[in-house]
Design a protein around this motif. Sequence first.
Motif, PDB file in Angstrom:
ATOM      1  N   GLY A 102     -22.573 -26.913   5.028  1.00 21.07           N
ATOM      2  CA  GLY A 102     -23.747 -26.149   5.445  1.00 21.07           C
ATOM      3  C   GLY A 102     -24.608 -25.859   4.235  1.00 21.07           C
ATOM      4  O   GLY A 102     -24.422 -26.452   3.170  1.00 21.07           O
ATOM      5  N   THR A 104     -26.852 -22.552   2.031  1.00 24.32           N
ATOM      6  CA  THR A 104     -27.103 -21.107   1.924  1.00 24.32           C
ATOM      7  C   THR A 104     -28.595 -20.906   1.696  1.00 24.32           C
ATOM      8  O   THR A 104     -29.271 -21.781   1.154  1.00 24.32           O
ATOM      9  CB  THR A 104     -26.328 -20.475   0.751  1.00 24.32           C
ATOM     10  OG1 THR A 104     -26.728 -21.131  -0.452  1.00 24.32           O
ATOM     11  CG2 THR A 104     -24.844 -20.588   0.938  1.00 24.32           C
ATOM     12  N   TYR A 120     -26.494 -18.294   5.824  1.00 25.01           N
ATOM     13  CA  TYR A 120     -25.997 -19.643   5.581  1.00 25.01           C
ATOM     14  C   TYR A 120     -25.866 -20.373   6.921  1.00 25.01           C
ATOM     15  O   TYR A 120     -25.962 -19.754   7.984  1.00 25.01           O
ATOM     16  CB  TYR A 120     -24.644 -19.612   4.843  1.00 25.01           C
ATOM     17  CG  TYR A 120     -23.527 -18.917   5.573  1.00 25.01           C
ATOM     18  CD1 TYR A 120     -23.346 -17.551   5.482  1.00 25.01           C
ATOM     19  CD2 TYR A 120     -22.639 -19.647   6.372  1.00 25.01           C
ATOM     20  CE1 TYR A 120     -22.315 -16.909   6.161  1.00 25.01           C
ATOM     21  CE2 TYR A 120     -21.605 -19.022   7.049  1.00 25.01           C
ATOM     22  CZ  TYR A 120     -21.449 -17.642   6.938  1.00 25.01           C
ATOM     23  OH  TYR A 120     -20.426 -17.017   7.618  1.00 25.01           O
ATOM     24  N   THR A 121     -25.688 -21.664   6.834  1.00 28.48           N
ATOM     25  CA  THR A 121     -25.400 -22.422   8.055  1.00 28.48           C
ATOM     26  C   THR A 121     -23.999 -23.016   7.968  1.00 28.48           C
ATOM     27  O   THR A 121     -23.484 -23.273   6.881  1.00 28.48           O
ATOM     28  CB  THR A 121     -26.383 -23.599   8.258  1.00 28.48           C
ATOM     29  OG1 THR A 121     -26.361 -24.438   7.107  1.00 28.48           O
ATOM     30  CG2 THR A 121     -27.789 -23.111   8.520  1.00 28.48           C
ATOM     31  N   ARG A 122     -23.415 -23.201   9.144  1.00 32.44           N
ATOM     32  CA  ARG A 122     -22.137 -23.907   9.213  1.00 32.44           C
ATOM     33  C   ARG A 122     -22.228 -24.900  10.355  1.00 32.44           C
ATOM     34  O   ARG A 122     -23.004 -24.714  11.297  1.00 32.44           O
ATOM     35  CB  ARG A 122     -20.966 -22.941   9.404  1.00 32.44           C
ATOM     36  CG  ARG A 122     -21.168 -21.873  10.447  1.00 32.44           C
ATOM     37  CD  ARG A 122     -19.946 -20.982  10.608  1.00 32.44           C
ATOM     38  NE  ARG A 122     -18.945 -21.620  11.456  1.00 32.44           N
ATOM     39  CZ  ARG A 122     -17.788 -22.120  10.994  1.00 32.44           C
ATOM     40  NH1 ARG A 122     -17.478 -22.044   9.729  1.00 32.44           N
ATOM     41  NH2 ARG A 122     -16.932 -22.701  11.816  1.00 32.44           N
ATOM     42  N   ARG A 123     -21.474 -25.942  10.241  1.00 37.82           N
ATOM     43  CA  ARG A 123     -21.481 -26.964  11.292  1.00 37.82           C
ATOM     44  C   ARG A 123     -20.171 -26.878  12.061  1.00 37.82           C
ATOM     45  O   ARG A 123     -19.094 -26.855  11.465  1.00 37.82           O
ATOM     46  CB  ARG A 123     -21.672 -28.353  10.688  1.00 37.82           C
ATOM     47  CG  ARG A 123     -23.079 -28.547  10.178  1.00 37.82           C
ATOM     48  CD  ARG A 123     -23.468 -29.998  10.060  1.00 37.82           C
ATOM     49  NE  ARG A 123     -24.913 -30.086   9.852  1.00 37.82           N
ATOM     50  CZ  ARG A 123     -25.789 -30.313  10.821  1.00 37.82           C
ATOM     51  NH1 ARG A 123     -25.377 -30.487  12.063  1.00 37.82           N
ATOM     52  NH2 ARG A 123     -27.080 -30.369  10.555  1.00 37.82           N
ATOM     53  N   GLU A 446     -21.924 -35.501  11.264  1.00 34.75           N
ATOM     54  CA  GLU A 446     -22.810 -34.371  11.624  1.00 34.75           C
ATOM     55  C   GLU A 446     -23.353 -34.514  13.038  1.00 34.75           C
ATOM     56  O   GLU A 446     -23.675 -33.527  13.698  1.00 34.75           O
ATOM     57  CB  GLU A 446     -24.015 -34.307  10.684  1.00 34.75           C
ATOM     58  CG  GLU A 446     -23.769 -33.503   9.447  1.00 34.75           C
ATOM     59  CD  GLU A 446     -25.014 -33.417   8.596  1.00 34.75           C
ATOM     60  OE1 GLU A 446     -26.135 -33.631   9.091  1.00 34.75           O
ATOM     61  OE2 GLU A 446     -24.847 -33.133   7.392  1.00 34.75           O
ATOM     62  N   GLU A 450     -22.747 -28.954  16.012  1.00 36.20           N
ATOM     63  CA  GLU A 450     -23.911 -28.082  16.204  1.00 36.20           C
ATOM     64  C   GLU A 450     -24.083 -27.312  14.894  1.00 36.20           C
ATOM     65  O   GLU A 450     -23.097 -26.955  14.240  1.00 36.20           O
ATOM     66  CB  GLU A 450     -23.665 -27.075  17.329  1.00 36.20           C
ATOM     67  CG  GLU A 450     -23.645 -27.675  18.703  1.00 36.20           C
ATOM     68  CD  GLU A 450     -25.031 -27.970  19.271  1.00 36.20           C
ATOM     69  OE1 GLU A 450     -26.023 -28.002  18.512  1.00 36.20           O
ATOM     70  OE2 GLU A 450     -25.100 -28.181  20.491  1.00 36.20           O
ATOM     71  N   GLU A 451     -25.330 -27.036  14.545  1.00 36.33           N
ATOM     72  CA  GLU A 451     -25.589 -26.259  13.332  1.00 36.33           C
ATOM     73  C   GLU A 451     -25.755 -24.798  13.728  1.00 36.33           C
ATOM     74  O   GLU A 451     -26.565 -24.479  14.603  1.00 36.33           O
ATOM     75  CB  GLU A 451     -26.871 -26.765  12.662  1.00 36.33           C
ATOM     76  CG  GLU A 451     -27.098 -26.168  11.295  1.00 36.33           C
ATOM     77  CD  GLU A 451     -28.297 -26.818  10.599  1.00 36.33           C
ATOM     78  OE1 GLU A 451     -29.310 -27.088  11.285  1.00 36.33           O
ATOM     79  OE2 GLU A 451     -28.220 -27.038   9.382  1.00 36.33           O
ATOM     80  N   LYS A 452     -24.962 -23.946  13.129  1.00 31.31           N
ATOM     81  CA  LYS A 452     -25.052 -22.511  13.438  1.00 31.31           C
ATOM     82  C   LYS A 452     -25.610 -21.781  12.221  1.00 31.31           C
ATOM     83  O   LYS A 452     -25.103 -21.937  11.107  1.00 31.31           O
ATOM     84  CB  LYS A 452     -23.658 -21.973  13.767  1.00 31.31           C
ATOM     85  CG  LYS A 452     -23.635 -20.490  14.092  1.00 31.31           C
ATOM     86  CD  LYS A 452     -22.227 -20.028  14.448  1.00 31.31           C
ATOM     87  CE  LYS A 452     -21.854 -20.376  15.879  1.00 31.31           C
ATOM     88  NZ  LYS A 452     -20.479 -19.967  16.217  1.00 31.31           N
ATOM     89  N   SER A 453     -26.648 -20.965  12.434  1.00 27.57           N
ATOM     90  CA  SER A 453     -27.189 -20.139  11.350  1.00 27.57           C
ATOM     91  C   SER A 453     -26.525 -18.767  11.407  1.00 27.57           C
ATOM     92  O   SER A 453     -26.406 -18.175  12.487  1.00 27.57           O
ATOM     93  CB  SER A 453     -28.703 -19.969  11.506  1.00 27.57           C
ATOM     94  OG  SER A 453     -29.334 -21.208  11.292  1.00 27.57           O
ATOM     95  N   CYS A 455     -26.515 -14.885   9.685  1.00 22.55           N
ATOM     96  CA  CYS A 455     -27.239 -13.954   8.829  1.00 22.55           C
ATOM     97  C   CYS A 455     -26.448 -12.648   8.797  1.00 22.55           C
ATOM     98  O   CYS A 455     -26.202 -12.044   9.847  1.00 22.55           O
ATOM     99  CB  CYS A 455     -28.645 -13.736   9.402  1.00 22.55           C
ATOM    100  SG  CYS A 455     -29.595 -12.625   8.374  1.00 22.55           S
TER     101      CYS A 455
END
Length: 458
Positions: A102, A104, A120-123, A446, A450-453, A455
């Motif tokens: 991901g 930051t 940050y993002t995580r996949r 990838e 899914e890309e998760k944001s 915060c």
Amino acid sequence: MRDPSTEDVIAEVPLASRADVELAVRSARQAFDDGRWRYMAPTSRERILLKFADLIERDADNLAELETLEQGKSLAIARYVEVAGGVDFARYAAGLATKITGMTFDVSIPTPPGLRSTAYTRREPVGVVAGIVPWNFPFAIAIWKIFPALAAGCSVVLKPTELTPLTAIRLAELAFEAGVPAGILNVIIGDGEAGSALVASNDVAKISFTGSTATGKAIAKVAADRMARVSLELGGKNPAVVLDDADLEQTVGGLMLGAFLNQGQVCCSASRVYVTAGLFDRVVTGLEGAVKTLTLGAGLDPNAQVNPLVSAQHRDRVLQFLSEADGKAELLHGAQVPDRGYFVAPTVVVNAEASLRLTHEEVFGPVLTVTRVADAEEAIRRANDNSYGLAASLWTRDLKACLDIVPQLHAGTVWVNTHIPLDPALPFGGFKQSGNAREFGPRWAEAYTEEKSVCIVH
Ligand code: NAD
């Protein structure tokens, strides 16, 4: 199922019913939800997938023979292109299990004094993947679906075609032997009906499809209804542009491979060649000489260079394209076809009228059209004048022409002085109606996430 070279029955395989499809999806869903695979340490997932690749390598001879028997292609192509090549793609994708990342971010969200935001993002794995594959490279394409999806932590329901299911069944057995947990990889054998039941299932989060553009469009419509993720790797009508200064021998040899590998049943095969006037006659003479020396025979015959097509139905479809061109273009045929088997003689079609279907529709057989053009500009215009955009090749020794023309060709892959090689490190997919996705390359897995944001105020 029949051996395409003898037409003899070689196996009986049941077709999955709608209930079988539902069972497979339920199995994949339960195995995904139980978390054993998706939450496994990436190094462990990678190790299991590398072991899976080792087992494929161990059984390579057997898998190649099965592939030849069910699909018809030559044993050498099955062994070295499809199975050994498949192992390379499998290992590359297995390695991606530990490389899903991901980012930051320094965000500007207002926070009360004393607090800050970290973002940050995580996949995360998308869920149950339907991997739907065609019959032309059923083994390799099954690997292209299974490995990146499993590397990302997904579960898979794989659907090969009813014509070519045997190597897919062996793959499921080898996955189990390697330690892929039960339910993570499921295989259903079926035709389009089973495929459409699979894509309609609410528990399928992502459809990864390789096949014809018509089927891809039908799948995209069904997927849109519930916003299922969908990647489409579709057909092609791939042009080759040959300029006056091209190396004749290299060009003729490269086009022969590009056009006739696997009897032209290759999505990215060279199927229409535009040659500038100065080299045209010599290219045609070279191709004619080469096509007439090709020997036809069964895939298991080591001396045969051209093998049968996959089925009687497909052979008849290809012959229909050729019969429409009879009398309207010069047809240069290769050797006579054997009495039995689904053979079509390799054919070079010279200066075909643009109204003929074989000039602009995907033939998917051993047929190459060669057309004289005035200059590079006309070649580029005609190369791009098609609804497909999978691949193209350019043949020249002129560096400036190469760098000028490559950006002008509307295709997901452009080869220069070669046509057809694929590599796991190099993304592959189509412009225009050849698809909406890319396979291979560092971002291959990838596509199954899914890309998760995230915060966090702290
Ligand atoms: P196809 O579209 O007829 O079938 C592909 C798969 O889809 C099969 O498993 C089939 O059973 C299934 N299917 C059919 N109807 C369906 C439906 N309504 N819903 C869900 N699944 C369905 O293609 P084909 O004849 O097996 O393969 C040849 C095509 O594949 C060519 O157009 C070729 O260019 C393309 N292809 C593309 C790539 C690529 O990477 N772009 C690679 C290989 C082949």
